[in-house]
Design an enzyme around this catalytic site. Structure first.
Site, PDB file in Angstrom:
ATOM      1  N   ASP A   3      -1.122  -7.864  -7.979  1.00 59.46           N
ATOM      2  CA  ASP A   3      -1.296  -6.555  -7.363  1.00 59.46           C
ATOM      3  C   ASP A   3      -2.224  -5.724  -8.237  1.00 59.46           C
ATOM      4  O   ASP A   3      -2.793  -6.227  -9.195  1.00 59.46           O
ATOM      5  CB  ASP A   3       0.057  -5.858  -7.201  1.00 59.46           C
ATOM      6  CG  ASP A   3       0.732  -5.637  -8.542  1.00 59.46           C
ATOM      7  OD1 ASP A   3       0.039  -5.358  -9.537  1.00 59.46           O
ATOM      8  OD2 ASP A   3       1.959  -5.762  -8.619  1.00 59.46           O
ATOM      9  N   ASN A  53       0.825  -1.210   0.000  1.00 62.02           N
ATOM     10  CA  ASN A  53       0.000   0.000   0.000  1.00 62.02           C
ATOM     11  C   ASN A  53       0.863   1.266   0.000  1.00 62.02           C
ATOM     12  O   ASN A  53       0.648   2.178   0.778  1.00 62.02           O
ATOM     13  CB  ASN A  53      -0.926   0.008   1.219  1.00 62.02           C
ATOM     14  CG  ASN A  53      -2.075   0.980   1.086  1.00 62.02           C
ATOM     15  OD1 ASN A  53      -2.483   1.310  -0.022  1.00 62.02           O
ATOM     16  ND2 ASN A  53      -2.598   1.446   2.198  1.00 62.02           N
ATOM     17  N   LYS A 106       0.193 -11.396  -1.467  1.00 62.55           N
ATOM     18  CA  LYS A 106       0.920 -10.692  -2.523  1.00 62.55           C
ATOM     19  C   LYS A 106       2.395 -10.536  -2.176  1.00 62.55           C
ATOM     20  O   LYS A 106       3.275 -10.808  -2.982  1.00 62.55           O
ATOM     21  CB  LYS A 106       0.266  -9.332  -2.785  1.00 62.55           C
ATOM     22  CG  LYS A 106       0.787  -8.614  -4.005  1.00 62.55           C
ATOM     23  CD  LYS A 106       1.975  -7.754  -3.657  1.00 62.55           C
ATOM     24  CE  LYS A 106       2.571  -7.156  -4.916  1.00 62.55           C
ATOM     25  NZ  LYS A 106       3.732  -6.319  -4.548  1.00 62.55           N
ATOM     26  N   PRO A 132       2.519 -13.037  -8.479  1.00 57.41           N
ATOM     27  CA  PRO A 132       1.995 -12.027  -7.562  1.00 57.41           C
ATOM     28  C   PRO A 132       0.924 -11.179  -8.242  1.00 57.41           C
ATOM     29  O   PRO A 132       1.134 -10.685  -9.353  1.00 57.41           O
ATOM     30  CB  PRO A 132       3.226 -11.165  -7.235  1.00 57.41           C
ATOM     31  CG  PRO A 132       4.416 -11.992  -7.619  1.00 57.41           C
ATOM     32  CD  PRO A 132       3.961 -12.867  -8.736  1.00 57.41           C
TER      33      PRO A 132
END
Length: 295
Positions: free
Chosen positions: A243, A128, A224, A241
């Site tokens: 995202d 984030n 992730k 992964p």
DNA sequence: GCCCAGGAGAAGG
DNA sequence: CCTTCTCATGGG
């Protein structure tokens, strides 16, 4: 970075701009001459490619700041020089025309085999967060708590031993936000056995599932981040992964709902198999840098 | 003020 | 199992 340097054959599929800018590492900066200076494995190195007719590919790869011995024992593996990316690209292009386009656009991308702890730290910070701030946080951790190198202002990232003896509040100078707690907790967890478990996961005999299971037991490491660590430092190349950027590219190119992470992951596993993580890098780069113009 | 950035964890269905 | 909310911080 004058003294030591090593020059070797540079594979066709080796582009420093793509390798250091496809999101797998955060601590390299581009120099005016096109080379890159960065810090990995606790050392400062400079990386450069040149035309060189002595090699069959017509190019040379030069790594400054390392000895021949170090190059053989550490950096050859770090740059994944034994892996034939041309063959992997061919295999991926056989899957469908979508990945073929991304692969051809991203020729030169190469997965670095990074240090597990440095990768754990980097990707906990990445959550984030945006890339300039990730780099800033990592540099701050290095300058405040990391080992000095021979270059001023370029410290290595702090070890898990060092961080395990600090408290969350000690890290406030690094402006990590709520991630400070994750870092001290994870450093303590990894230190319990001196890092033995974490570093053992790089063995090919450890399955991807086993690696992800341990990684996700660490504070601040979810699906992730665990996939990134396993892919970028443990050579679990089947990891894919997912995202925000991968959701976006899978929506634009394959029509997936961006909320359908499970569907995306199972599609990737079936379609890309053991090269899922490498496909992910091509797709990630394609989405981030081509964006609206051609996607 | 808003929203977003390579998400994870906790709470409540 | 799922969905939603919150968690610092800085930039646009």
């Amino acid at each position: 970075m004058n003294e030591k340097s090593v020059t070797c054959r540079c594979p066709d599929e080796f582009d420093v701009d793509l390798i250091f800018d496809c999101g797998q590492c955060f601590r390299y900066i581009k120099n005016d001459d096109g080379s890159y200076t960065g810090i990995a494995n606790g050392k400062v190195i400079r990386v450069r490619t040149d035309e060189d007719e002595r090699f069959d590919t017509g190019r040379a790869l030069t790594v400054c700041g390392v000895s021949e011995e170090e190059f053989e024992s550490v950096w050859k593996n770090y740059f994944d020089l034994e892996t034939d990316y041309g063959k992997i690209m061919e295999r991926l292009c056989e899957r469908d025309s979508v990945i073929e386009k991304a692969v051809k656009y991203g020729k030169g991308i190469r997965l670095l085999r990074q240090d597990p702890w440095e990768t754990v730290l980097s990707f906990i910070v990445s959550q984030n967060n945006n890339i300039p701030r990730i780099t800033g946080c990592l540099n701050s951790l290095a300058e405040n708590f990391g080992e000095k190198t021979e270059y001023e202002g370029m410290n290595a990232l702090p070890s898990f031993e060092t961080l395990s003896e600090l408290e969350e509040s000690d890290l406030s100078v690094c402006r990590l936000g709520y991630r400070a707690k994750y870092i001290t907790e994870t450093a303590k967890a990894v230190s319990k056995d001196g890092g033995d478990i974490l570093y053992s996961l790089a063995s090919p005999s450890v399955t991807t599932e086993e690696a992800l299971s341990y990684l996700q037991s660490l504070s601040g490491v979810g699906p992730k981040v665990a996939n990134c660590i396993a892919l970028f430092s443990l050579n679990k190349t089947d990891c894919f992964p997912v995202d925000v950027w991968v959701k976006r590219v899978m929506n634009r190119l394959y029509g997936f709902d961006e909320k359908d992470v499970r569907g995306i992951k199972s599609f990737a596993a079936e379609t890309f198999g053991r090269y899922g993580g490498i496909a992910q890098q091509y797709l990630f780069y394609y989405m981030r840098y081509v964006k609206g113009s051609d996607v």
